[in-house]
Design a protein around this motif. Structure first.
Motif, mmCIF file in Angstrom:
data_model
loop_
_atom_site.group_PDB
_atom_site.id
_atom_site.type_symbol
_atom_site.label_atom_id
_atom_site.label_comp_id
_atom_site.label_asym_id
_atom_site.label_seq_id
_atom_site.Cartn_x
_atom_site.Cartn_y
_atom_site.Cartn_z
ATOM 1 N N ASP A 8 0.990 4.210 -2.708
ATOM 2 C CA ASP A 8 0.548 5.552 -2.356
ATOM 3 C C ASP A 8 1.693 6.556 -2.347
ATOM 4 O OD1 ASP A 8 -1.904 4.391 -2.025
ATOM 5 O OD2 ASP A 8 -1.751 4.222 0.158
ATOM 6 N N GLU A 27 0.820 -1.208 0.000
ATOM 7 C CA GLU A 27 0.000 0.000 0.000
ATOM 8 C C GLU A 27 0.859 1.266 0.000
ATOM 9 O OE1 GLU A 27 -0.452 -2.536 1.953
ATOM 10 O OE2 GLU A 27 -2.540 -3.224 1.811
ATOM 11 N N ASN A 70 0.366 -8.562 2.455
ATOM 12 C CA ASN A 70 0.504 -7.389 1.583
ATOM 13 C C ASN A 70 1.853 -6.685 1.801
ATOM 14 O OD1 ASN A 70 -1.913 -7.588 0.171
ATOM 15 N ND2 ASN A 70 -3.048 -6.451 1.720
#
Length: 438
Positions: free
Chosen positions: A253, A249, A410
């Motif tokens: 981002d 993530e 993740n």
């Protein structure tokens, strides 16, 4: 008297506006058209009834009633005269419409206030309307009939100075990018000859001895024999790796983070590499560094009261006597600084000029400073001729999501690694020792 009435009504509007300010509602735009329709006695009596933000609703309701009363009065007068022109009728209609808008605005304020749980925030900070209502200055003006002053001022300290009083209204001014930690300048690799290898082991023959028997001989006499001894040396290719974990993530981002991580991982490899090239122990999976293999300092000449600079010059002589004139000096930055700050009896610098931009140098050789060198130690030598570094695999970055449980959590694993070997052809070409004279 008219000005006083308008001033008092402005206070009423401010009270109402103070309650609605936090919700972003412009009550002033709604209330303003009704100023002319209020009587002085009604305005003064209403002010006395305002004790809290909740009283604002009641106050605005009474204002609305007065507005309606003024409209009905104007309409009645028009009917008596038998002639109400179009302009008067339009003003009356507009007055009645504004009264409805005022009620709608009031309802919205009440609803938003209810959602917030009252007129004060979690920290107990009072709104502008509450502070004005409870102001001693306002009470004094009302008590003396508004004769001393035409305005009431209140401090806004509770709104502007308390932590969190503005909520998310103040946005931080953030500098772009990431402020990186300082990085050391690498120097040792630049001193050595570069090379490449395609194997996991680099071997070379090192001359370990030479007996020169060359001499003149007479006719019929056996010629003299010289001897040369060699030894097979191994330079193992070693691996220097390390890795870091990152979430998928944050990499998505914050795309710039990828390049930052890559740069820091490469920098980490260079730090480890410099330490290995200079002082690797050669034990286990370690390079055998140049300093580790260098010859110990043994002064070729005896100098009375030798200084640190004398020690370096004698070390250069020792390497030169081994047939390998030195091409550089490696010192810790603090040791070189101590040399630069040496002064004569008159206070003048001996080797340094504070205004000079010249590169560090001593006895005609460049001085290389690195924190990989231990303080109060030195290394001199013929770096290009005496040693060579071989790259088997230059620094590479690999990213994988299948390591351990990265796929389920993740995460990604970012790995940096390199493989290299170091060959020191002639240890006598290098001299090491302590800066402080024995």
């Amino acid at each position: 008297m008219k000005n006083k009435i308008i001033a008092v009504f402005a206070v009423l509007v401010c009270v109402a506006y103070g309650g609605a300010y936090a919700f972003g509602i412009d009550l002033g735009a709604v209330v303003a058209p009704h100023v002319a329709g209020l009587s002085a006695l009604a305005a003064f009596s209403l002010v006395g009834e305002v004790k809290s933000v909740d009283d604002v609703a009641k106050l605005l309701e009474k204002i609305g009633d007065q507005v309606k009363e003024q409209g009905e009065k104007a309409l009645a007068e028009a009917k008596k005269s038998g002639d109400m022109n179009t302009e008067t009728k339009a003003k009356v209609d507009e007055l009645l419409v504004k009264q409805g808008e005022l009620q709608a605005q009031l309802l919205e304020v009440q609803q938003k206030q209810a959602r917030r749980g009252g007129g004060e925030d979690a920290g107990g900070t009072k709104s502008a309307g509450q502070q004005l209502i409870e102001s001693e200055s306002l009470k004094e003006r009302l008590a003396d009939g508004w004769s001393k002053s035409s305005k009431v001022s209140i401090g806004m300290k509770a709104i502007t100075s308390q932590v969190g009083s503005a909520g998310q209204g103040v946005v931080p001014d953030r500098a772009a990018g990431v402020q990186m930690l300082p990085q050391r300048r690498m120097t040792v690799r630049d001193l050595l000859s570069p090379g490449n290898t395609s194997s996991n082991l680099y071997q070379y023959l090192q001359e370990t001895g030479f007996t020169n028997a060359a001499a003149t001989t007479g006719e019929g006499i056996r010629k003299p024999q010289s001897d040369i001894a060699f030894e097979l040396k191994n330079a193992n290719v070693v691996k220097i790796p390390h890795y870091i974990k990152a979430s998928t993530e944050i990499l998505s981002d914050f795309p710039a983070l990828q390049s930052i991580v890559d740069e820091k991982l490469n920098y980490g490899l260079m730090l480890a590499e410099e330490a290995q090239l200079l002082k690797g122990s050669g034990v286990g999976n370690n390079l055998k560094g140049v300093y580790t293999q260098a010859s110990d300092y043994a002064a070729p000449l005896v100098i009375a009261n030798a200084t640190r600079i004398d020690v370096l010059r004698l070390a250069l002589l020792q390497a030169e006597l081994a047939e390998y004139p030195s091409t550089g000096i490696v010192l810790h930055p603090a040791d070189w600084t101590a040399i630069e700050l040496l002064k004569d009896d008159n206070g003048a610098y001996i080797f340094a000029n504070p205004q000079s931009l010249a590169q560090p140098g001593l006895w005609g050789r460049p001085v290389v400073t690195t924190q990989a060198m231990t303080f109060d130690q030195f290394l001199v030598g013929a770096f290009r001729l005496g040693a060579q570094v071989f790259d088997r695999q230059q620094a590479t970055i690999t990213i994988a999501t299948e390591n351990e449980d990265d796929f389920l959590t993740n995460l990604v694993t970012i790995l940096a690694e390199e493989r290299l070997a170091l060959a020191v052809y002639r240890p006598e070409a290098f001299v090491k020792g302590d800066m402080t004279p024995a």
